[in-house]
Design a protein around this motif. Sequence first.
Motif, mmCIF file in Angstrom:
data_model
loop_
_atom_site.group_PDB
_atom_site.id
_atom_site.type_symbol
_atom_site.label_atom_id
_atom_site.label_comp_id
_atom_site.label_asym_id
_atom_site.label_seq_id
_atom_site.Cartn_x
_atom_site.Cartn_y
_atom_site.Cartn_z
ATOM 1 N N LEU A 1 0.833 -1.205 0.000
ATOM 2 C CA LEU A 1 0.000 0.000 0.000
ATOM 3 C C LEU A 1 0.863 1.250 0.000
ATOM 4 C CD1 LEU A 1 -2.977 -0.792 2.412
ATOM 5 C CD2 LEU A 1 -3.007 -0.537 -0.064
ATOM 6 N N ARG A 2 1.954 1.235 0.743
ATOM 7 C CA ARG A 2 2.846 2.395 0.746
ATOM 8 C C ARG A 2 3.431 2.627 -0.647
ATOM 9 N NH1 ARG A 2 3.746 4.647 5.531
ATOM 10 N NH2 ARG A 2 3.356 3.444 7.416
ATOM 11 N N ARG A 3 3.741 1.554 -1.338
ATOM 12 C CA ARG A 3 4.318 1.714 -2.677
ATOM 13 C C ARG A 3 3.311 2.331 -3.641
ATOM 14 N NH1 ARG A 3 6.767 -3.833 -1.646
ATOM 15 N NH2 ARG A 3 8.934 -3.372 -1.133
ATOM 16 N N ILE A 4 2.015 2.064 -3.403
ATOM 17 C CA ILE A 4 0.982 2.623 -4.274
ATOM 18 C C ILE A 4 0.649 4.055 -3.874
ATOM 19 C CG2 ILE A 4 -1.442 2.408 -4.977
ATOM 20 C CD1 ILE A 4 -1.118 -0.641 -4.555
ATOM 21 N N LEU A 5 0.467 4.288 -2.571
ATOM 22 C CA LEU A 5 0.017 5.596 -2.104
ATOM 23 C C LEU A 5 1.155 6.601 -1.979
ATOM 24 C CD1 LEU A 5 -2.501 4.404 0.626
ATOM 25 C CD2 LEU A 5 -3.068 5.476 -1.559
ATOM 26 N N THR A 6 2.353 6.132 -1.635
ATOM 27 C CA THR A 6 3.504 7.037 -1.509
ATOM 28 C C THR A 6 4.693 6.422 -2.239
ATOM 29 O OG1 THR A 6 4.092 5.997 0.608
ATOM 30 C CG2 THR A 6 2.728 7.982 0.701
ATOM 31 N N PRO A 7 4.638 6.332 -3.568
ATOM 32 C CA PRO A 7 5.687 5.647 -4.325
ATOM 33 C C PRO A 7 6.989 6.439 -4.364
ATOM 34 C CG PRO A 7 4.167 6.735 -5.823
ATOM 35 C CD PRO A 7 3.594 6.892 -4.443
ATOM 36 N N SER A 8 8.077 5.698 -4.428
ATOM 37 C CA SER A 8 9.360 6.337 -4.697
ATOM 38 C C SER A 8 9.493 6.505 -6.204
ATOM 39 C CB SER A 8 10.497 5.452 -4.177
ATOM 40 O OG SER A 8 10.556 4.241 -4.931
ATOM 41 N N LEU A 9 10.492 7.249 -6.630
ATOM 42 C CA LEU A 9 10.704 7.443 -8.070
ATOM 43 C C LEU A 9 10.965 6.118 -8.766
ATOM 44 C CD1 LEU A 9 12.894 10.676 -8.103
ATOM 45 C CD2 LEU A 9 10.466 10.461 -8.674
ATOM 46 N N ALA B 1 -4.632 -3.833 -1.484
ATOM 47 C CA ALA B 1 -3.383 -3.703 -2.232
ATOM 48 C C ALA B 1 -3.599 -4.021 -3.713
ATOM 49 C CB ALA B 1 -2.315 -4.609 -1.636
ATOM 50 N N VAL B 2 -4.344 -5.096 -3.978
ATOM 51 C CA VAL B 2 -4.656 -5.474 -5.361
ATOM 52 C C VAL B 2 -5.636 -4.483 -5.969
ATOM 53 C CG1 VAL B 2 -5.687 -7.266 -6.814
ATOM 54 C CG2 VAL B 2 -4.236 -7.904 -4.883
ATOM 55 N N LEU B 3 -6.631 -4.087 -5.172
ATOM 56 C CA LEU B 3 -7.675 -3.177 -5.645
ATOM 57 C C LEU B 3 -7.118 -1.850 -6.118
ATOM 58 C CD1 LEU B 3 -10.620 -2.203 -5.903
ATOM 59 C CD2 LEU B 3 -10.579 -1.730 -3.447
ATOM 60 N N LEU B 4 -6.251 -1.230 -5.318
ATOM 61 C CA LEU B 4 -5.742 0.092 -5.676
ATOM 62 C C LEU B 4 -4.836 0.044 -6.895
ATOM 63 C CD1 LEU B 4 -5.023 1.903 -2.290
ATOM 64 C CD2 LEU B 4 -7.112 1.800 -3.651
ATOM 65 N N SER B 5 -4.092 -1.025 -7.021
ATOM 66 C CA SER B 5 -3.255 -1.173 -8.209
ATOM 67 C C SER B 5 -4.125 -1.209 -9.466
ATOM 68 C CB SER B 5 -2.418 -2.449 -8.095
ATOM 69 O OG SER B 5 -1.617 -2.627 -9.241
ATOM 70 N N GLY B 6 -5.206 -1.993 -9.415
ATOM 71 C CA GLY B 6 -6.123 -2.054 -10.549
ATOM 72 C C GLY B 6 -6.864 -0.747 -10.759
ATOM 73 N N ALA B 7 -7.210 -0.068 -9.661
ATOM 74 C CA ALA B 7 -7.928 1.203 -9.760
ATOM 75 C C ALA B 7 -7.090 2.256 -10.473
ATOM 76 C CB ALA B 7 -8.320 1.684 -8.362
ATOM 77 N N ALA C 1 -10.133 2.033 1.231
ATOM 78 C CA ALA C 1 -8.739 1.986 1.684
ATOM 79 C C ALA C 1 -8.531 2.959 2.842
ATOM 80 C CB ALA C 1 -7.807 2.334 0.525
ATOM 81 N N ALA C 2 -9.061 4.170 2.698
ATOM 82 C CA ALA C 2 -8.891 5.183 3.740
ATOM 83 C C ALA C 2 -9.505 4.736 5.059
ATOM 84 C CB ALA C 2 -9.517 6.503 3.293
ATOM 85 N N ARG C 3 -10.726 4.229 4.999
ATOM 86 C CA ARG C 3 -11.408 3.818 6.236
ATOM 87 C C ARG C 3 -10.664 2.688 6.936
ATOM 88 N NH1 ARG C 3 -17.408 3.894 3.469
ATOM 89 N NH2 ARG C 3 -17.834 6.125 3.762
ATOM 90 N N THR C 4 -10.155 1.751 6.153
ATOM 91 C CA THR C 4 -9.412 0.633 6.748
ATOM 92 C C THR C 4 -8.128 1.124 7.394
ATOM 93 O OG1 THR C 4 -10.316 -0.864 5.058
ATOM 94 C CG2 THR C 4 -8.379 -1.624 6.286
ATOM 95 N N GLU D 1 -2.942 7.075 9.853
ATOM 96 C CA GLU D 1 -3.533 8.297 9.346
ATOM 97 C C GLU D 1 -2.773 8.890 8.168
ATOM 98 O OE1 GLU D 1 -3.188 7.721 12.576
ATOM 99 O OE2 GLU D 1 -5.144 8.004 13.549
ATOM 100 N N ASP D 2 -1.447 8.667 8.116
ATOM 101 C CA ASP D 2 -0.674 9.228 7.009
ATOM 102 C C ASP D 2 -1.105 8.624 5.678
ATOM 103 O OD1 ASP D 2 0.381 6.744 7.781
ATOM 104 O OD2 ASP D 2 2.383 7.227 7.014
ATOM 105 N N LEU D 3 -1.206 7.297 5.648
ATOM 106 C CA LEU D 3 -1.655 6.631 4.425
ATOM 107 C C LEU D 3 -3.138 6.880 4.196
ATOM 108 C CD1 LEU D 3 0.174 3.193 4.717
ATOM 109 C CD2 LEU D 3 0.785 5.121 3.257
ATOM 110 N N GLY D 4 -3.916 6.899 5.272
ATOM 111 C CA GLY D 4 -5.341 7.168 5.141
ATOM 112 C C GLY D 4 -5.600 8.537 4.542
#
Length: 403
Positions: free
Chosen positions: A86-94, A133-139, A163-166, A173-176
């Motif tokens: 989830l971190r890689r999707i929501l806060t990816p590095s270059l 994790a799978v859902l956001l990648s597809g989204a 994702a946010a609620r979970t 809270e940072d990822l949310g």
Amino acid sequence: MPELTLGDRIGQIRRRRSMTQEELAERAGISADVIRKLEQNRRTTAAIRTLHAIARALEVETSELLKQGVDLDNEDNGDAARLLELRRILTPSLAEIQSAEEPPTNDKLRADVLAATRAYQNARYRNALGHIAVLLSGAEAAASARADDYETRRIVTYAYITAARTLIQLRREDLGYEAVRRSLTFAEKAGDEVLYATCGDAMNWILIRQARFYEAEQTATKLASVIEPRISSRDGARFGTWGRLQIQASTAAARNNRPTQAAEYLSLARTAAARVDGGQMSLEPYQQMFSQDIVSAIEVESALVAGEPDRALGLVESLQIQRWEWGSTWERHLLTVAEAQVANKNYADANQTIMEVREQSSEWLVNQRLARRLVRDLLDSRGVRWARNTGLADLASEMKIAV
């Protein structure tokens, strides 16, 4: 292929290095008993410094041990390897920003949202994270491929809301916050102001958890003003979402020592609940719950926040709130009741209430700051024998609280 545990992974790499457990322990500078317990899955977590030592001894990167589903100890702030994707999707590095995968169809994306939402509603947060994790990648892939498609925007919005609620429930809270921010972007593109307000609903809970009460109150009232329903309207979803925002404004005001304003917001919420068909908001289309009982539960909480536990418990009796079956709202109400019982030194009743929550949703309970505080208060107030006989000691152990 079954998912490897932390101990499975350590044992696998150790054997590939042709090392005994004793040799690994010596090289890592830790007890051989720790290695044995990990590999036998009798111990399922480890401090990050222990993982570093094992990884160095195995001559691998620490990330090689941190596969999805592997937890770190609570002293590492409860972080978990399952959040890495989830971190890689929501806060990816270059290095992690790459071209999108093959986008799923809207039907597939909708089914994935439903699976994640059901897991969240049932407080199965570990299971929900696996779906998300799978859902956001597809989204992300779908949003990129079908940027102008209205239905795709709505489904992607739901994906980020779930994702946010979970993540908020797991105190991330940072990822949310990032998930909420993205949901707001897609809701705005979809042109659905009620959906946009629904996203803001999640944002407000983050602000309240961060003790940013005035900001939460202002955000809730601003969003409510945008979607305020007409008196003649029969739009239950709009009334329900508007009512939930009034509840959030009330909660924030009560915690900010503004009882008069909190009561005014609750009055508006009751008005909204009366306009929702059957007294309860349908879970569709915005996947939220709102009813007269929920307003009553918030009234109980407000009395407790005001330092009136007697009145809070009196409201519980007089309002006769019915149990509802969606998400963790009922369990949260029970924790409020337990807090009032502890404040009144009704320790046996408080313990019984907490055990009811544990029976209904153990995974949710152990992630709640309030629950941890109440368990500590009970442990401090009663003896060890009482704690063991009532099940409190077992719960404290599950929460990793010393008895």
